[in-house]
Design a protein around this motif. Structure first.
Motif, mmCIF file in Angstrom:
data_model
loop_
_atom_site.group_PDB
_atom_site.id
_atom_site.type_symbol
_atom_site.label_atom_id
_atom_site.label_comp_id
_atom_site.label_asym_id
_atom_site.label_seq_id
_atom_site.Cartn_x
_atom_site.Cartn_y
_atom_site.Cartn_z
ATOM 1 N N UNK A 164 0.833 -1.166 0.000
ATOM 2 C CA UNK A 164 0.000 0.000 0.000
ATOM 3 C C UNK A 164 0.881 1.234 0.000
ATOM 4 N N UNK A 165 0.901 1.955 -1.077
ATOM 5 C CA UNK A 165 1.665 3.196 -1.092
ATOM 6 C C UNK A 165 1.087 4.183 -0.068
ATOM 7 N N UNK A 166 1.962 4.884 0.642
ATOM 8 C CA UNK A 166 1.503 5.804 1.681
ATOM 9 C C UNK A 166 0.615 6.916 1.160
ATOM 10 N N UNK A 167 0.946 7.462 -0.004
ATOM 11 C CA UNK A 167 0.253 8.655 -0.468
ATOM 12 C C UNK A 167 -0.743 8.396 -1.587
ATOM 13 N N UNK A 168 -0.867 7.182 -2.028
ATOM 14 C CA UNK A 168 -1.837 6.835 -3.062
ATOM 15 C C UNK A 168 -2.950 6.009 -2.428
ATOM 16 N N UNK A 169 -4.204 6.333 -2.715
ATOM 17 C CA UNK A 169 -5.322 5.603 -2.107
ATOM 18 C C UNK A 169 -5.600 4.272 -2.821
ATOM 19 N N UNK A 170 -4.561 3.407 -2.852
ATOM 20 C CA UNK A 170 -4.679 2.128 -3.539
ATOM 21 C C UNK A 170 -4.002 1.030 -2.727
ATOM 22 N N UNK A 171 -4.329 -0.205 -3.056
ATOM 23 C CA UNK A 171 -3.631 -1.373 -2.539
ATOM 24 C C UNK A 171 -3.217 -2.199 -3.751
ATOM 25 N N UNK A 172 -1.985 -2.696 -3.732
ATOM 26 C CA UNK A 172 -1.463 -3.532 -4.807
ATOM 27 C C UNK A 172 -1.490 -4.980 -4.340
ATOM 28 N N UNK A 173 -2.063 -5.854 -5.159
ATOM 29 C CA UNK A 173 -2.225 -7.258 -4.775
ATOM 30 C C UNK A 173 -1.652 -8.198 -5.823
ATOM 31 N N UNK A 174 -1.157 -9.322 -5.346
ATOM 32 C CA UNK A 174 -0.896 -10.476 -6.201
ATOM 33 C C UNK A 174 -1.681 -11.627 -5.589
ATOM 34 N N UNK A 175 -2.149 -12.526 -6.417
ATOM 35 C CA UNK A 175 -2.903 -13.675 -5.936
ATOM 36 C C UNK A 175 -2.058 -14.925 -6.112
ATOM 37 N N UNK A 176 -1.805 -15.599 -5.012
ATOM 38 C CA UNK A 176 -1.001 -16.824 -5.028
ATOM 39 C C UNK A 176 -1.810 -17.946 -4.393
ATOM 40 N N UNK A 177 -2.945 -18.238 -5.004
ATOM 41 C CA UNK A 177 -3.834 -19.317 -4.563
ATOM 42 C C UNK A 177 -4.476 -19.041 -3.205
ATOM 43 N N UNK A 178 -4.629 -17.780 -2.845
ATOM 44 C CA UNK A 178 -5.289 -17.416 -1.596
ATOM 45 C C UNK A 178 -6.715 -16.960 -1.882
ATOM 46 N N UNK A 179 -7.586 -17.024 -0.878
ATOM 47 C CA UNK A 179 -8.920 -16.440 -1.071
ATOM 48 C C UNK A 179 -8.783 -14.930 -1.294
ATOM 49 N N UNK A 180 -9.693 -14.341 -2.082
ATOM 50 C CA UNK A 180 -9.558 -12.915 -2.374
ATOM 51 C C UNK A 180 -9.792 -12.058 -1.134
ATOM 52 N N UNK A 181 -8.961 -11.031 -0.937
ATOM 53 C CA UNK A 181 -9.208 -10.110 0.180
ATOM 54 C C UNK A 181 -10.577 -9.461 0.025
ATOM 55 N N UNK A 182 -11.116 -9.005 1.142
ATOM 56 C CA UNK A 182 -12.408 -8.312 1.126
ATOM 57 C C UNK A 182 -12.176 -6.852 1.461
ATOM 58 N N UNK A 183 -12.740 -5.974 0.656
ATOM 59 C CA UNK A 183 -12.683 -4.546 0.916
ATOM 60 C C UNK A 183 -14.010 -4.137 1.540
ATOM 61 N N UNK A 184 -13.950 -3.535 2.723
ATOM 62 C CA UNK A 184 -15.139 -3.040 3.402
ATOM 63 C C UNK A 184 -15.108 -1.523 3.350
ATOM 64 N N UNK A 185 -16.086 -0.958 2.681
ATOM 65 C CA UNK A 185 -16.213 0.506 2.580
ATOM 66 C C UNK A 185 -17.615 0.868 3.045
ATOM 67 N N UNK A 186 -17.670 1.555 4.200
ATOM 68 C CA UNK A 186 -18.979 1.857 4.772
ATOM 69 C C UNK A 186 -19.687 0.559 5.106
ATOM 70 N N UNK A 187 -20.864 0.352 4.555
ATOM 71 C CA UNK A 187 -21.583 -0.905 4.796
ATOM 72 C C UNK A 187 -21.575 -1.797 3.558
ATOM 73 N N UNK A 188 -20.593 -1.603 2.683
ATOM 74 C CA UNK A 188 -20.514 -2.381 1.446
ATOM 75 C C UNK A 188 -19.238 -3.226 1.435
ATOM 76 N N UNK A 189 -19.374 -4.480 1.059
ATOM 77 C CA UNK A 189 -18.252 -5.422 1.007
ATOM 78 C C UNK A 189 -17.993 -5.808 -0.445
ATOM 79 N N UNK A 190 -16.714 -5.765 -0.862
ATOM 80 C CA UNK A 190 -16.334 -6.133 -2.223
ATOM 81 C C UNK A 190 -15.149 -7.093 -2.182
ATOM 82 N N UNK A 191 -15.286 -8.310 -2.743
ATOM 83 C CA UNK A 191 -14.110 -9.185 -2.877
ATOM 84 C C UNK A 191 -13.171 -8.600 -3.937
ATOM 85 N N UNK A 192 -11.887 -8.544 -3.640
ATOM 86 C CA UNK A 192 -10.894 -8.035 -4.582
ATOM 87 C C UNK A 192 -10.309 -9.219 -5.355
ATOM 88 N N UNK A 193 -10.968 -9.560 -6.427
ATOM 89 C CA UNK A 193 -10.589 -10.720 -7.233
ATOM 90 C C UNK A 193 -9.635 -10.257 -8.323
#
Length: 127
Positions: free
Chosen positions: A1-30
């Motif tokens: 996660x870059x400190x000054x950019x509102x982003x997260x960088x992901x690689x998937x290595x056979x793991x379940x997708x992370x979940x992003x929770x924003x307010x009351x909304x959940x989004x799998x980061x596939x």
């Protein structure tokens, strides 16, 4: 996660997708690509991994979890409904969210997990 950019960088290595929770909304980061676990690909375990970027704004929560959480079964053989349950606590702070999930997961399996289970919650803070 870059400190000054509102982003997260992901690689998937056979793991379940992370979940992003924003307010009351959940989004799998596939991610579009998935890879073998780190160290299992390429020459001498060194491989090239595709990085995918997702929005991760101030106040967002990111849930990283192992398959032991989503594969936990109760006595009737029902899987733990992690994504549905996590969404119930989207407004909690990270510590409360982890406490709720832990208590709920252990109640679901009557206190006995058959696999390791881990959850990490990260909140994006203003810099």
């Amino acid at each position: 996660m870059p400190d000054h950019d509102p982003v997260v960088n992901l690689i998937a290595c056979s793991h379940p997708p992370p979940l992003l929770l924003r307010g009351n909304h959940l989004t799998p980061l596939v991610t579009e690509e998935t890879h073998l676990p780190i160290g299992f690909g390429g020459v001498f375990g060194i491989g090239t991994y595709d990085v995918q970027t997702f929005p991760f704004e101030v106040g967002d929560l990111l849930l990283l979890y192992t398959d032991g959480v989503i594969e936990a079964r109760n006595a009737a053989g029902d899987f733990y409904s992690f994504t549905e349950r996590a969404q119930d606590w989207t407004m909690d702070d990270p510590d409360q969210l982890l406490r709720h999930l832990r208590e709920d997961l252990l109640a679901h399996v009557q206190g006995h997990l058959d696999d390791d289970a881990a959850v990490v919650v990260i909140r994006r803070q203003a810099v």
